[in-house]
Design a protein around this motif. Structure first.
Motif, PDB file in Angstrom:
ATOM      1  N   ILE A  28       0.840  -1.204   0.000  1.00  0.00           N
ATOM      2  CA  ILE A  28       0.000   0.000   0.000  1.00  0.00           C
ATOM      3  C   ILE A  28       0.874   1.254   0.000  1.00  0.00           C
ATOM      4  O   ILE A  28       0.632   2.218  -0.737  1.00  0.00           O
ATOM      5  CB  ILE A  28      -0.932  -0.008   1.223  1.00  0.00           C
ATOM      6  CG1 ILE A  28      -1.996  -1.098   1.075  1.00  0.00           C
ATOM      7  CG2 ILE A  28      -1.604   1.356   1.418  1.00  0.00           C
ATOM      8  CD1 ILE A  28      -2.814  -1.327   2.333  1.00  0.00           C
ATOM      9  N   ARG A  47      -9.517   4.833  -0.081  1.00  0.00           N
ATOM     10  CA  ARG A  47      -9.124   3.788   0.864  1.00  0.00           C
ATOM     11  C   ARG A  47     -10.210   3.575   1.915  1.00  0.00           C
ATOM     12  O   ARG A  47     -10.528   2.442   2.264  1.00  0.00           O
ATOM     13  CB  ARG A  47      -7.796   4.141   1.538  1.00  0.00           C
ATOM     14  CG  ARG A  47      -7.339   3.070   2.504  1.00  0.00           C
ATOM     15  CD  ARG A  47      -5.992   3.366   3.128  1.00  0.00           C
ATOM     16  NE  ARG A  47      -5.600   2.285   4.025  1.00  0.00           N
ATOM     17  CZ  ARG A  47      -4.482   2.261   4.738  1.00  0.00           C
ATOM     18  NH1 ARG A  47      -3.617   3.265   4.635  1.00  0.00           N
ATOM     19  NH2 ARG A  47      -4.217   1.252   5.545  1.00  0.00           N
ATOM     20  N   THR A  51     -11.924   0.049   1.829  1.00  0.00           N
ATOM     21  CA  THR A  51     -11.569  -0.773   2.983  1.00  0.00           C
ATOM     22  C   THR A  51     -12.819  -1.154   3.764  1.00  0.00           C
ATOM     23  O   THR A  51     -12.976  -2.301   4.205  1.00  0.00           O
ATOM     24  CB  THR A  51     -10.583  -0.031   3.903  1.00  0.00           C
ATOM     25  OG1 THR A  51      -9.364   0.212   3.193  1.00  0.00           O
ATOM     26  CG2 THR A  51     -10.266  -0.852   5.147  1.00  0.00           C
ATOM     27  N   THR A  54     -14.589  -3.806   1.796  1.00  0.00           N
ATOM     28  CA  THR A  54     -13.898  -5.091   1.916  1.00  0.00           C
ATOM     29  C   THR A  54     -14.179  -5.745   3.259  1.00  0.00           C
ATOM     30  O   THR A  54     -14.462  -6.948   3.338  1.00  0.00           O
ATOM     31  CB  THR A  54     -12.377  -4.897   1.743  1.00  0.00           C
ATOM     32  OG1 THR A  54     -12.126  -4.280   0.471  1.00  0.00           O
ATOM     33  CG2 THR A  54     -11.648  -6.227   1.811  1.00  0.00           C
ATOM     34  N   LEU A  55     -14.119  -4.956   4.335  1.00  0.00           N
ATOM     35  CA  LEU A  55     -14.405  -5.502   5.663  1.00  0.00           C
ATOM     36  C   LEU A  55     -15.852  -5.967   5.761  1.00  0.00           C
ATOM     37  O   LEU A  55     -16.151  -6.950   6.447  1.00  0.00           O
ATOM     38  CB  LEU A  55     -14.110  -4.451   6.731  1.00  0.00           C
ATOM     39  CG  LEU A  55     -12.631  -4.097   6.939  1.00  0.00           C
ATOM     40  CD1 LEU A  55     -12.493  -3.020   8.002  1.00  0.00           C
ATOM     41  CD2 LEU A  55     -11.826  -5.329   7.324  1.00  0.00           C
ATOM     42  N   LEU A 193     -14.396   3.546  10.397  1.00  0.00           N
ATOM     43  CA  LEU A 193     -14.438   3.824   8.955  1.00  0.00           C
ATOM     44  C   LEU A 193     -15.827   4.281   8.520  1.00  0.00           C
ATOM     45  O   LEU A 193     -15.962   5.140   7.640  1.00  0.00           O
ATOM     46  CB  LEU A 193     -14.026   2.583   8.165  1.00  0.00           C
ATOM     47  CG  LEU A 193     -12.565   2.149   8.274  1.00  0.00           C
ATOM     48  CD1 LEU A 193     -12.335   0.886   7.461  1.00  0.00           C
ATOM     49  CD2 LEU A 193     -11.622   3.258   7.797  1.00  0.00           C
ATOM     50  N   GLY A 232      -7.487   0.528  -1.314  1.00  0.00           N
ATOM     51  CA  GLY A 232      -8.628   0.329  -0.435  1.00  0.00           C
ATOM     52  C   GLY A 232      -8.886  -1.133  -0.136  1.00  0.00           C
ATOM     53  O   GLY A 232      -9.097  -1.530   1.016  1.00  0.00           O
ATOM     54  N   GLY A 235      -6.095  -2.603   1.937  1.00  0.00           N
ATOM     55  CA  GLY A 235      -6.171  -2.105   3.313  1.00  0.00           C
ATOM     56  C   GLY A 235      -7.105  -2.944   4.166  1.00  0.00           C
ATOM     57  O   GLY A 235      -6.812  -3.261   5.323  1.00  0.00           O
ATOM     58  N   GLY A 236      -8.249  -3.318   3.609  1.00  0.00           N
ATOM     59  CA  GLY A 236      -9.193  -4.157   4.338  1.00  0.00           C
ATOM     60  C   GLY A 236      -8.627  -5.538   4.606  1.00  0.00           C
ATOM     61  O   GLY A 236      -8.746  -6.074   5.713  1.00  0.00           O
TER      62      GLY A 236
END
Length: 307
Positions: A28, A47, A51, A54-55, A193, A232, A235-236
């Protein structure tokens, strides 16, 4: 079963995911430094959005993450005032996420890397002052060794760079606040987030590349769009792997592997064109000695009685 007697297959998985998380964070950092024509704010916005997305795809499949999310929701429902403190925590982590994007774009990657080298020691001091943690002889020696490196850096550079201070002083405040609030979980990070989502969307909308990636010609064009999007998603994944490692590894080994990341960040900084002189040995040498002492102390304190 103690943390020092985890099954070999669990420890092996923990090492793998910890190294994977460190590698993803370094990737990253590298991608952010290879996006000319992009602002840190726009990359930060993408991001945050990606992220969180993704989470949102990962958390429902992790039983412990679902339990953490339910517990967090119950606590906030009972004490709505926690949302205000959660917003403070979100603001603190937002600064760190933005700085991680800004530094490699502005030749300050080494300063941020140095901050991550100092972070374990500043966390030791935070534990001492905020949680009354006792410092062993080895920890005192580690703090002293780190102090030598910091003093040398301050003298040769005319003071510590502000990105270094933001990392090594800002993160402990963030972690202490999360620990005090009982928000020390991946679900809580996702909640932070979520609070940052409006800001992230704003930075994307006002950025030169827009929501759909319009205006992507020129430096950092279409390739930059994919780079920003990958930051992004990665990051997750990195945060999920990091939390898994913290659950699967003994504390000492988890801490030791955590030092892989700043080493990789220094490598990325050198790849991006920054340089270290020979005098850096007098800065990083004592810091590495301090980290070694910290690891030895963690290993000794995590041994089961009688070992």
């Amino acid at each position: 079963m103690t943390s020092g007697t985890l099954p070999a297959h669990t420890a092996g998985r923990g090492v793998a995911v910890s190294l994977g998380a460190s590698l993803l964070f370094a990737v990253i950092f590298l991608i952010a430094g290879l996006l000319p024509g992009w602002g840190a704010e726009e990359i930060f916005g993408r991001r945050v959005v990606l992220t969180l997305a993704t989470l949102s795809c990962i958390l429902p499949f992790l039983p412990w993450a679902r339990a953490d999310a339910r517990a967090l929701a119950v606590r906030v429902r009972r004490r709505p005032s926690l949302l205000a403190l959660g917003l403070v925590a979100a603001g603190l982590v937002a600064v760190q996420l933005w700085l991680f994007m800004w530094a490699p774009l502005h030749n300050m990657a080494l300063s941020v890397s140095f901050g991550y080298f100092l972070l374990p020691l500043s966390m030791v001091l935070a534990g001492r002052f905020f949680f009354a943690d006792k410092l062993s002889v080895l920890l005192k020696l580690a703090v002293a060794a780190a102090g030598v490196g910091v003093i040398h850096e301050a003298i040769t550079a005319g003071g510590l760079a502000w990105p270094t201070l933001v990392v090594c002083l800002g993160y402990p405040v963030y972690f202490v606040l999360r620990r005090k609030l009982g928000f020390d979980s991946l679900a809580a990070f996702a909640g932070e987030l979520l609070l940052l989502l409006p800001l992230g969307i704003y930075f994307i909308v006002v950025g030169p590349h827009g929501i759909a990636g319009s205006g992507s010609s020129g430096p950092g064009g279409s390739g930059g769009i994919w780079g920003a999007l990958s930051i992004g998603v990665l990051g997750g994944l990195a945060m999920a792997l990091y939390l898994l490692a913290s659950k699967w590894l003994p504390l000492s080994l988890f801490g030791l592997l955590g030092y892989v990341e700043p080493v990789l960040l220094v490598g990325v900084s050198l790849y991006l064109g920054e340089s270290l002189g020979w005098s850096a040995l007098l800065t990083y040498g004592p810091i590495l000695l301090a980290l070694f002492l910290l690891c030895v102390d963690g290993r000794r304190s995590s041994r089961p009685l009688g070992e």
